[in-house]
Design a protein around this motif. Structure first.
Motif, PDB file in Angstrom:
ATOM      1  N   ARG A 232       0.827  -1.211   0.000  1.00 11.22           N
ATOM      2  CA  ARG A 232       0.000   0.000   0.000  1.00 11.22           C
ATOM      3  C   ARG A 232       0.864   1.266   0.000  1.00 11.22           C
ATOM      4  O   ARG A 232       0.572   2.224  -0.713  1.00 11.22           O
ATOM      5  N   TYR A 233       1.925   1.246   0.819  1.00 11.27           N
ATOM      6  CA  TYR A 233       2.675   2.483   1.061  1.00 11.27           C
ATOM      7  C   TYR A 233       4.026   2.568   0.366  1.00 11.27           C
ATOM      8  O   TYR A 233       4.563   3.660   0.202  1.00 11.27           O
ATOM      9  N   LYS A 234       4.613   1.439  -0.026  1.00  5.86           N
ATOM     10  CA  LYS A 234       5.928   1.468  -0.670  1.00  5.86           C
ATOM     11  C   LYS A 234       5.867   1.203  -2.172  1.00  5.86           C
ATOM     12  O   LYS A 234       6.764   1.589  -2.914  1.00  5.86           O
ATOM     13  N   TRP A 235       4.827   0.502  -2.611  1.00  4.52           N
ATOM     14  CA  TRP A 235       4.713   0.107  -4.013  1.00  4.52           C
ATOM     15  C   TRP A 235       3.535   0.811  -4.675  1.00  4.52           C
ATOM     16  O   TRP A 235       2.417   0.792  -4.154  1.00  4.52           O
ATOM     17  N   LYS A 236       3.797   1.420  -5.810  1.00  2.61           N
ATOM     18  CA  LYS A 236       2.709   1.998  -6.605  1.00  2.61           C
ATOM     19  C   LYS A 236       1.993   0.884  -7.361  1.00  2.61           C
ATOM     20  O   LYS A 236       2.591  -0.141  -7.684  1.00  2.61           O
ATOM     21  N   HIS A 237       0.699   1.099  -7.649  1.00  3.83           N
ATOM     22  CA  HIS A 237      -0.049   0.106  -8.428  1.00  3.83           C
ATOM     23  C   HIS A 237      -0.612   0.757  -9.691  1.00  3.83           C
ATOM     24  O   HIS A 237      -0.878   1.953  -9.724  1.00  3.83           O
ATOM     25  N   ALA A 238      -0.745  -0.055 -10.724  1.00  2.49           N
ATOM     26  CA  ALA A 238      -1.200   0.426 -12.033  1.00  2.49           C
ATOM     27  C   ALA A 238      -1.951  -0.688 -12.752  1.00  2.49           C
ATOM     28  O   ALA A 238      -1.795  -1.872 -12.432  1.00  2.49           O
ATOM     29  N   ILE A 239      -2.762  -0.283 -13.721  1.00  2.30           N
ATOM     30  CA  ILE A 239      -3.386  -1.216 -14.670  1.00  2.30           C
ATOM     31  C   ILE A 239      -3.014  -0.717 -16.065  1.00  2.30           C
ATOM     32  O   ILE A 239      -3.344   0.415 -16.433  1.00  2.30           O
ATOM     33  N   TYR A 240      -2.312  -1.532 -16.839  1.00  2.62           N
ATOM     34  CA  TYR A 240      -1.873  -1.112 -18.172  1.00  2.62           C
ATOM     35  C   TYR A 240      -2.859  -1.547 -19.252  1.00  2.62           C
ATOM     36  O   TYR A 240      -3.584  -2.534 -19.103  1.00  2.62           O
TER      37      TYR A 240
END
Length: 276
Positions: free
Chosen positions: A223-231
């Motif tokens: 949640r706090y260290k890793w960004k999340h994305a949908i490509y």
């Protein structure tokens, strides 16, 4: 170049990448497949489609059920918020079977509609943590997709070898070197122990595969260290993401804005809402 394994909690290097045969613990992800049935999915989507979908960024459409927020000025009020939709009452109740969601009280729901024809996607990002609490909960409907995790940190990640080959030559990734002797003892095959290796966090991306009708929770490091994305490449058919968010400590019991938080939760959990 890594894929998350729900059974082990490890991010494992992809077969055709330079990290094949290497892995590291990837904490902060909970994934439950078949969280709802096909019948429940059909009913939920049918009810959603009775309301308007508003244009959103990056080729998506959305339906918001939540308070009125100005994140830049850190201002919050109930506005026209009338609660989460009635069909979510059952979904929220079912969340209680997930140990990681103990005490989870959603104050906001956002439905996002992705289709390949619009090039729907979302760039790597963190969800706000002034207002939203630790756990981000998403229900993935209509088609599978991939949640892509990336890290901008200057830190390094320690990788561990997962090689276990017998009676065959050990092929090491080109960017890594063997740090202890391999002993070939005839019929016993090859027994090789590799020292852990450090790689820059920025060189690592982790794919979390989300099956249709699965529930995923991001918390802690995810949640706090890793960004999340949908490509875009991971949107093959229409996909609806239903995301639920809880309040941060500032708006919870003992927090600076506890009373406002109580008021918003009371509205949210009336389950009488329409999109705002």
């Amino acid at each position: 170049n890594f894929t998350y394994c729900p059974a082990t909690g490890l991010a494992k290097g992809n077969e055709h990448s330079e990290f094949a045969g290497w892995a590291f613990p990837f904490p902060g992800v909970f994934l439950m497949e078949e969280f709802i049935s096909e019948e429940e999915e059909s009913e939920i989507v049918e009810l959603m489609d009775q309301d308007d979908w508003k244009p959103s960024q990056s080729g998506r459409k959305k339906q918001d059920y939540g308070p009125k927020v100005n994140f830049k000025k850190q201002r919050l009020k109930s506005g026209s918020f009338t609660g989460l939709p009635s069909f979510s009452k059952k979904i929220v109740a079912q969340m209680k079977v997930c140990s990681v969601l103990g005490g989870f009280l959603p104050v906001e729901q956002c439905n996002l509609d992705y289709v390949p024809e619009r090039g729907s996607a979302i760039d790597p990002h963190f969800d706000d943590w002034w207002l939203w609490g630790e756990r981000l909960v998403s229900l993935n409907l209509l088609s599978k997709t991939v949640l892509s995790m990336s890290c901008d940190s200057e830190d390094s990640i320690q990788l561990f070898s997962t090689f276990s080959k017998e009676n065959s030559e050990l092929s090491l990734p080109g960017s890594f070197t063997q740090t202890s002797a391999c002993k070939n003892s005839g019929n016993e095959g090859i027994n090789c122990i590799l020292s852990p290796r450090l790689v820059p966090s920025k060189e690592v991306t982790v794919a979390i595969h989300l099956p249709r009708r699965s529930l995923v929770v991001l918390y802690g490091d995810a949640r706090y260290k890793w960004k999340h994305a949908i490509y875009r490449k991971h949107i093959e058919h229409r996909r609806i993401c239903v995301t639920f968010r809880e309040l941060s400590a500032e708006f919870s019991a003992g927090g600076r804005h506890e009373e406002l938080g109580k008021e918003l939760l009371e509205i949210a959990l009336s389950f009488q809402g329409r999109p705002v």
